[in-house]
Design a protein around this motif. Sequence first.
Motif, PDB file in Angstrom:
ATOM      1  N   ARG A  32       0.857  -1.189   0.000  1.00  0.00           N
ATOM      2  CA  ARG A  32       0.000   0.000   0.000  1.00  0.00           C
ATOM      3  C   ARG A  32       0.888   1.233   0.000  1.00  0.00           C
ATOM      4  O   ARG A  32       1.924   1.278   0.677  1.00  0.00           O
ATOM      5  N   SER A  33       0.454   2.231  -0.730  1.00  0.00           N
ATOM      6  CA  SER A  33       1.214   3.476  -0.816  1.00  0.00           C
ATOM      7  C   SER A  33       1.213   4.176   0.540  1.00  0.00           C
ATOM      8  O   SER A  33       0.187   4.245   1.215  1.00  0.00           O
ATOM      9  N   GLN A  34       2.365   4.703   0.929  1.00  0.00           N
ATOM     10  CA  GLN A  34       2.470   5.428   2.188  1.00  0.00           C
ATOM     11  C   GLN A  34       2.314   6.935   1.983  1.00  0.00           C
ATOM     12  O   GLN A  34       2.384   7.702   2.922  1.00  0.00           O
ATOM     13  N   ARG A  35       2.149   7.329   0.721  1.00  0.00           N
ATOM     14  CA  ARG A  35       2.031   8.754   0.425  1.00  0.00           C
ATOM     15  C   ARG A  35       0.651   9.275   0.797  1.00  0.00           C
ATOM     16  O   ARG A  35      -0.353   8.602   0.602  1.00  0.00           O
ATOM     17  N   LEU A  36       0.632  10.492   1.296  1.00  0.00           N
ATOM     18  CA  LEU A  36      -0.629  11.156   1.561  1.00  0.00           C
ATOM     19  C   LEU A  36      -1.148  11.762   0.259  1.00  0.00           C
ATOM     20  O   LEU A  36      -0.352  12.171  -0.590  1.00  0.00           O
ATOM     21  N   PRO A  37      -2.454  11.834   0.098  1.00  0.00           N
ATOM     22  CA  PRO A  37      -2.983  12.434  -1.133  1.00  0.00           C
ATOM     23  C   PRO A  37      -2.627  13.917  -1.214  1.00  0.00           C
ATOM     24  O   PRO A  37      -2.515  14.599  -0.200  1.00  0.00           O
ATOM     25  N   VAL A  38      -2.439  14.393  -2.430  1.00  0.00           N
ATOM     26  CA  VAL A  38      -2.137  15.800  -2.648  1.00  0.00           C
ATOM     27  C   VAL A  38      -3.451  16.548  -2.781  1.00  0.00           C
ATOM     28  O   VAL A  38      -4.310  16.169  -3.578  1.00  0.00           O
ATOM     29  N   VAL A  39      -3.601  17.582  -1.989  1.00  0.00           N
ATOM     30  CA  VAL A  39      -4.831  18.363  -1.992  1.00  0.00           C
ATOM     31  C   VAL A  39      -4.469  19.815  -2.280  1.00  0.00           C
ATOM     32  O   VAL A  39      -3.512  20.344  -1.712  1.00  0.00           O
ATOM     33  N   PHE A  40      -5.231  20.445  -3.171  1.00  0.00           N
ATOM     34  CA  PHE A  40      -4.995  21.849  -3.475  1.00  0.00           C
ATOM     35  C   PHE A  40      -5.330  22.721  -2.277  1.00  0.00           C
ATOM     36  O   PHE A  40      -6.288  22.454  -1.548  1.00  0.00           O
ATOM     37  N   THR A  41      -4.548  23.791  -2.094  1.00  0.00           N
ATOM     38  CA  THR A  41      -4.895  24.785  -1.074  1.00  0.00           C
ATOM     39  C   THR A  41      -6.015  25.654  -1.631  1.00  0.00           C
ATOM     40  O   THR A  41      -6.297  25.643  -2.827  1.00  0.00           O
ATOM     41  N   ARG A  42      -6.632  26.437  -0.767  1.00  0.00           N
ATOM     42  CA  ARG A  42      -7.712  27.323  -1.228  1.00  0.00           C
ATOM     43  C   ARG A  42      -7.199  28.315  -2.265  1.00  0.00           C
ATOM     44  O   ARG A  42      -7.889  28.605  -3.245  1.00  0.00           O
ATOM     45  N   SER A  43      -5.997  28.821  -2.060  1.00  0.00           N
ATOM     46  CA  SER A  43      -5.459  29.793  -3.026  1.00  0.00           C
ATOM     47  C   SER A  43      -5.175  29.128  -4.374  1.00  0.00           C
ATOM     48  O   SER A  43      -5.369  29.741  -5.425  1.00  0.00           O
ATOM     49  N   GLU A  44      -4.731  27.868  -4.353  1.00  0.00           N
ATOM     50  CA  GLU A  44      -4.510  27.147  -5.610  1.00  0.00           C
ATOM     51  C   GLU A  44      -5.830  26.915  -6.345  1.00  0.00           C
ATOM     52  O   GLU A  44      -5.901  27.049  -7.575  1.00  0.00           O
ATOM     53  N   VAL A  45      -6.877  26.583  -5.602  1.00  0.00           N
ATOM     54  CA  VAL A  45      -8.189  26.380  -6.205  1.00  0.00           C
ATOM     55  C   VAL A  45      -8.685  27.690  -6.810  1.00  0.00           C
ATOM     56  O   VAL A  45      -9.194  27.720  -7.940  1.00  0.00           O
ATOM     57  N   LYS A  46      -8.508  28.802  -6.079  1.00  0.00           N
ATOM     58  CA  LYS A  46      -8.928  30.107  -6.607  1.00  0.00           C
ATOM     59  C   LYS A  46      -8.175  30.442  -7.884  1.00  0.00           C
ATOM     60  O   LYS A  46      -8.761  30.976  -8.838  1.00  0.00           O
ATOM     61  N   CYS A  47      -6.895  30.123  -7.933  1.00  0.00           N
ATOM     62  CA  CYS A  47      -6.083  30.376  -9.126  1.00  0.00           C
ATOM     63  C   CYS A  47      -6.585  29.542 -10.309  1.00  0.00           C
ATOM     64  O   CYS A  47      -6.696  30.047 -11.430  1.00  0.00           O
ATOM     65  N   ILE A  48      -6.901  28.276 -10.056  1.00  0.00           N
ATOM     66  CA  ILE A  48      -7.429  27.410 -11.120  1.00  0.00           C
ATOM     67  C   ILE A  48      -8.764  27.941 -11.620  1.00  0.00           C
ATOM     68  O   ILE A  48      -8.980  28.073 -12.832  1.00  0.00           O
ATOM     69  N   LEU A  49      -9.669  28.273 -10.693  1.00  0.00           N
ATOM     70  CA  LEU A  49     -10.989  28.764 -11.088  1.00  0.00           C
ATOM     71  C   LEU A  49     -10.901  30.096 -11.823  1.00  0.00           C
ATOM     72  O   LEU A  49     -11.705  30.374 -12.711  1.00  0.00           O
ATOM     73  N   ALA A  50      -9.908  30.920 -11.469  1.00  0.00           N
ATOM     74  CA  ALA A  50      -9.738  32.215 -12.141  1.00  0.00           C
ATOM     75  C   ALA A  50      -9.353  32.038 -13.613  1.00  0.00           C
ATOM     76  O   ALA A  50      -9.594  32.927 -14.426  1.00  0.00           O
ATOM     77  N   ASN A  51      -8.759  30.913 -13.942  1.00  0.00           N
ATOM     78  CA  ASN A  51      -8.340  30.654 -15.323  1.00  0.00           C
ATOM     79  C   ASN A  51      -9.392  29.894 -16.136  1.00  0.00           C
ATOM     80  O   ASN A  51      -9.126  29.514 -17.275  1.00  0.00           O
ATOM     81  N   LEU A  52     -10.544  29.657 -15.548  1.00  0.00           N
ATOM     82  CA  LEU A  52     -11.631  28.961 -16.249  1.00  0.00           C
ATOM     83  C   LEU A  52     -12.811  29.907 -16.412  1.00  0.00           C
ATOM     84  O   LEU A  52     -12.986  30.836 -15.623  1.00  0.00           O
ATOM     85  N   ASP A  53     -13.625  29.641 -17.402  1.00  0.00           N
ATOM     86  CA  ASP A  53     -14.861  30.389 -17.542  1.00  0.00           C
ATOM     87  C   ASP A  53     -15.924  29.499 -18.178  1.00  0.00           C
ATOM     88  O   ASP A  53     -15.641  28.396 -18.631  1.00  0.00           O
ATOM     89  N   GLY A  54     -17.151  29.965 -18.121  1.00  0.00           N
ATOM     90  CA  GLY A  54     -18.248  29.233 -18.732  1.00  0.00           C
ATOM     91  C   GLY A  54     -18.541  27.900 -18.067  1.00  0.00           C
ATOM     92  O   GLY A  54     -18.498  27.771 -16.846  1.00  0.00           O
ATOM     93  N   ILE A  55     -18.830  26.915 -18.906  1.00  0.00           N
ATOM     94  CA  ILE A  55     -19.226  25.597 -18.417  1.00  0.00           C
ATOM     95  C   ILE A  55     -18.103  24.936 -17.605  1.00  0.00           C
ATOM     96  O   ILE A  55     -18.363  24.317 -16.577  1.00  0.00           O
ATOM     97  N   GLN A  56     -16.840  25.095 -18.069  1.00  0.00           N
ATOM     98  CA  GLN A  56     -15.715  24.488 -17.337  1.00  0.00           C
ATOM     99  C   GLN A  56     -15.635  25.052 -15.915  1.00  0.00           C
ATOM    100  O   GLN A  56     -15.406  24.309 -14.959  1.00  0.00           O
ATOM    101  N   HIS A  57     -15.834  26.363 -15.773  1.00  0.00           N
ATOM    102  CA  HIS A  57     -15.797  26.985 -14.440  1.00  0.00           C
ATOM    103  C   HIS A  57     -16.914  26.421 -13.571  1.00  0.00           C
ATOM    104  O   HIS A  57     -16.697  26.087 -12.399  1.00  0.00           O
TER     105      HIS A  57
END
Length: 175
Positions: free
Chosen positions: A102-127
């Motif tokens: 079994r993998s001992q790695r913890l899952p990678v989770v985006f921070t709130r600021s990373e999520v805001k950055c991703i959402l800022a680069n999307l628009d329309g249906i993708q957003h």
Amino acid sequence: MAPSKPPRLLDQVREVARLKHFSLATEKSYVYYIRDFILFHNKQHPKEMGAPEIRAYLSHLAIQRNVAASTQTVALSALLFLYRQVLDIELPYIENIERARRSQRLPVVFTRSEVKCILANLDGIQHLIVSLLYGTGIRLIEGLRLRVKDLDFEYHQITVRDGKGQKDRLTMLPG
């Protein structure tokens, strides 16, 4: 009229999987591992093999191919499905399988600021879809299958239809 040939083994697997309402992804995974199992044993028919060959194949996946534990479990489930549901052969309990670690790695989770950055680069249906995925925790395919009638603004909930396991469920509609 000439007698028809019985369906090929992998076609039988697909047919039984569809009768049991497996998802297309599960069906494809099962067919892949069953085909790989047959090829691993030099195209020997599964009726001529049993628990020792399954054990050898699963150990091969863990040791030589270094697959994840969940991948090895899917392969085992595919082979058990093949023998029990398609070939109607009951196997004994399979012991001494070399298990993948079994993998001992913890899952990678985006921070709130990373999520805001991703959402800022999307628009329309993708957003909209990415916002819903982030805010509700639904799976990608569930988000893509949403319809207007699945949104209940009065009760702030979303009906997820035919989710994993062909089940409907309710989840919250984020602000």
